[in-house]
Every structure is written in structure tokens, then in C-alpha cells.
Design a protein around this motif. Sequence first.
Motif, PDB file in Angstrom:
ATOM      1  N   LYS A  66       0.823  -1.208   0.000  1.00 45.01           N
ATOM      2  CA  LYS A  66       0.000   0.000   0.000  1.00 45.01           C
ATOM      3  C   LYS A  66       0.855   1.254   0.000  1.00 45.01           C
ATOM      4  O   LYS A  66       0.545   2.235  -0.692  1.00 45.01           O
ATOM      5  N   TYR A  67       1.916   1.250   0.790  1.00 45.48           N
ATOM      6  CA  TYR A  67       2.787   2.431   0.898  1.00 45.48           C
ATOM      7  C   TYR A  67       4.062   2.291   0.067  1.00 45.48           C
ATOM      8  O   TYR A  67       5.001   3.062   0.252  1.00 45.48           O
ATOM      9  N   ALA A  68       4.096   1.320  -0.852  1.00 44.77           N
ATOM     10  CA  ALA A  68       5.224   1.109  -1.766  1.00 44.77           C
ATOM     11  C   ALA A  68       6.527   0.855  -1.024  1.00 44.77           C
ATOM     12  O   ALA A  68       7.609   1.193  -1.506  1.00 44.77           O
ATOM     13  N   LEU A  69       6.445   0.240   0.167  1.00 45.27           N
ATOM     14  CA  LEU A  69       7.641  -0.024   0.959  1.00 45.27           C
ATOM     15  C   LEU A  69       8.430  -1.214   0.428  1.00 45.27           C
ATOM     16  O   LEU A  69       9.576  -1.424   0.841  1.00 45.27           O
ATOM     17  N   ASP A  70       7.805  -1.977  -0.470  1.00 48.26           N
ATOM     18  CA  ASP A  70       8.494  -3.144  -1.025  1.00 48.26           C
ATOM     19  C   ASP A  70       9.146  -2.857  -2.363  1.00 48.26           C
ATOM     20  O   ASP A  70       9.703  -3.763  -2.994  1.00 48.26           O
ATOM     21  N   LYS A  71       9.085  -1.609  -2.811  1.00 46.54           N
ATOM     22  CA  LYS A  71       9.653  -1.224  -4.103  1.00 46.54           C
ATOM     23  C   LYS A  71      11.127  -0.851  -3.949  1.00 46.54           C
ATOM     24  O   LYS A  71      11.604  -0.580  -2.842  1.00 46.54           O
ATOM     25  N   PRO A  72      11.891  -0.832  -5.058  1.00 45.94           N
ATOM     26  CA  PRO A  72      13.288  -0.386  -4.997  1.00 45.94           C
ATOM     27  C   PRO A  72      13.412   1.061  -4.520  1.00 45.94           C
ATOM     28  O   PRO A  72      12.445   1.836  -4.562  1.00 45.94           O
ATOM     29  N   PHE A  73      14.611   1.423  -4.084  1.00 43.52           N
ATOM     30  CA  PHE A  73      14.868   2.740  -3.507  1.00 43.52           C
ATOM     31  C   PHE A  73      14.431   3.864  -4.452  1.00 43.52           C
ATOM     32  O   PHE A  73      13.722   4.788  -4.041  1.00 43.52           O
ATOM     33  N   VAL A  74      14.860   3.785  -5.695  1.00 41.20           N
ATOM     34  CA  VAL A  74      14.572   4.866  -6.649  1.00 41.20           C
ATOM     35  C   VAL A  74      13.067   4.993  -6.875  1.00 41.20           C
ATOM     36  O   VAL A  74      12.523   6.105  -6.934  1.00 41.20           O
TER      37      VAL A  74
END
Length: 312
Positions: free
Chosen positions: A54-62
Motif C-alpha cells: 500500500k505504501y510502496a515499501l516493497d519497491k526499490p529505492f529509486v
Amino acid sequence: MLAYTIRRLLLLIPILIAISMMIFAILKLTPGDPAMVLLGDRATEEALQLTREKYALDKPFVVQYVKMMQNFFTGELNSIYYRENVITVVMQKMVPTLELGLTALFLAVAVSLPAGIISAVKRNSFFDYGSMMIALFGISIPVFFSGILLIYFFAVQLRMLPASGYGGSIFTVEGIRHIIMPAMVLSFTLMASTTRITRSAMLDVIREDYIRTARAKGVRERSVIMVHAFRNALMPVTTNIGNQVARLFAGAVLTETVFAWPGVGRLAVNAIFRRDEPLVFGAVLILSIIYVMVNLLVDLFYAVINPQIRFE
């Protein structure tokens, strides 16, 4: 001046991008899982994964950085803890911070400018030595320590002022009683540095030939000091005040924490403990924007102090 202002505003864009990247990188280096903080230790792995998505915490840093910047400027960045728009939450806390900062600025300027001028005019006097010693003490003492000292004397021992909290608007009696101590603590550094710089700038100016000429012509000493000397000494004083005003917001983080002042500084500290990354990011970025804008206004104010200055 218009062209100079536009160039400076355009220059703020890469500066703010660099600041935002530093803020985001520091947040990611901080240990802890925001999803775990939000849901608690007993949360299931499935619930944690849904929150991260939901909060895009699992996405890459960039990807996370670009999404957070995009949401911030489109007004879609929401606090994990408050579940409200970050800008809205920060703006709600901005009024107490502005009240505290402006009161501290007023106290600092009202004390430091006369003290610096008198110290320069009465150089090597008892007042000069005393004011410089106090200024050195004000620069050296940490904010949290001076805050604890004031609380001990005025709230615990004398019981004259409340130890912490926000009493409402500064135009009310309770508001004034609550803001006195935090404003004094926040103004110490600005007061001390401005006193020293005002004294130094005045000492440089009063040695100039035009000051001796004005005195030789019979100009009143008050006019010599305030009109001829002080006006020409304002440039470094204004630079220092402008830089310190911007730093008042940084100093407000400690001051608001010590005095439980419900401002942006305390909001940012609580958000750090809660691992509310969007709120920390938004609060620090807004304070950074205020910092660079104040410095720009100081640069533009030079032309008001000295009309001979031209911005190319």
C-alpha cells in the motif's frame, strides 16, 4: 532584480532535490519496519505485506523516492500514523512553530542590537565585557540544557510559569505564560551571535573617515551612531539574522521536545519514533523549503539596506 530572483528560484530546484534525496536516504538507513510499527508486533506476514504494498515499501529505492516526491507535490502523500495528507498535518502544527519562532526572533533582536551597539560605543567597559561573556555563554550552552534550567527555576522552584504545553494564541495571557520560556531558550543562540556580530560590525564602521567627518561637522552623537554607523553596519548583521532565523526552525525541534510544544519540530520527532516515513519526509522538506526561502529573502533585502547594490 527580477532576473536575479528568477535565477535564484530556479536554482532552488536542484538544491531541494538534493535535500530530499538526503532525507529519503537517511530514512531508509534507519533500522525498523514502518509496517511493523504501524500494525504492531502481532501482525501477520500477510497484513505486513499488504501494508508494504500500500505504501510502496516493497519497491526499490529509486521507485520509492520518485513516488514519494510525486505524491508530495501532488498533495497525495499521506501520513502512515495520522492517515491524513502530510502537508495538512504539518500546516496544522506550523502555527505554534511560527508563534514560537517569531517571538524568539523578536526577543533576540530587541536585546542583541542595542547590546551590540552599546558594547561597540563603550568598548572595553564593564558593559562590554559583561555582554560578551553572556553572549559566549549563550552560544555555548545546549538548547536542551538551558531549557531544563529554566524549567527548574521558573516552573519548579518559583512556580511562576508552566513547565510545558501550549497555552493557545500569544495574544492571550495563558499563551504568553506558556511561550516565555521556550522563546527565551530558542532566542539564546540568535541573541548571542547577533550581539557579537553587531559589536564587531559597529567597531569596524566607527573607525571610518566619514564617521570622524560627521563628528567634526557637529552632528549629534546619537545621529552619528544610529544613522551613519549602524545603517552601514547592517549588512553582516542582516546576514547573520537571516541565517539564524532559518535555523530557528531546526532549533525548534529540541525546544519543542523539551517544552512539549505542539509544533512541527515535535511532530517530526514523534514521526521518527513511529517510523512514519512520509510524515518525516514531508515535515523536513517543508522546513528545508522555508530555510532556503528565508535565505533568498535576506539576499534580496540587501538592496533595501544599501540601494547601491545591484543584482546582475
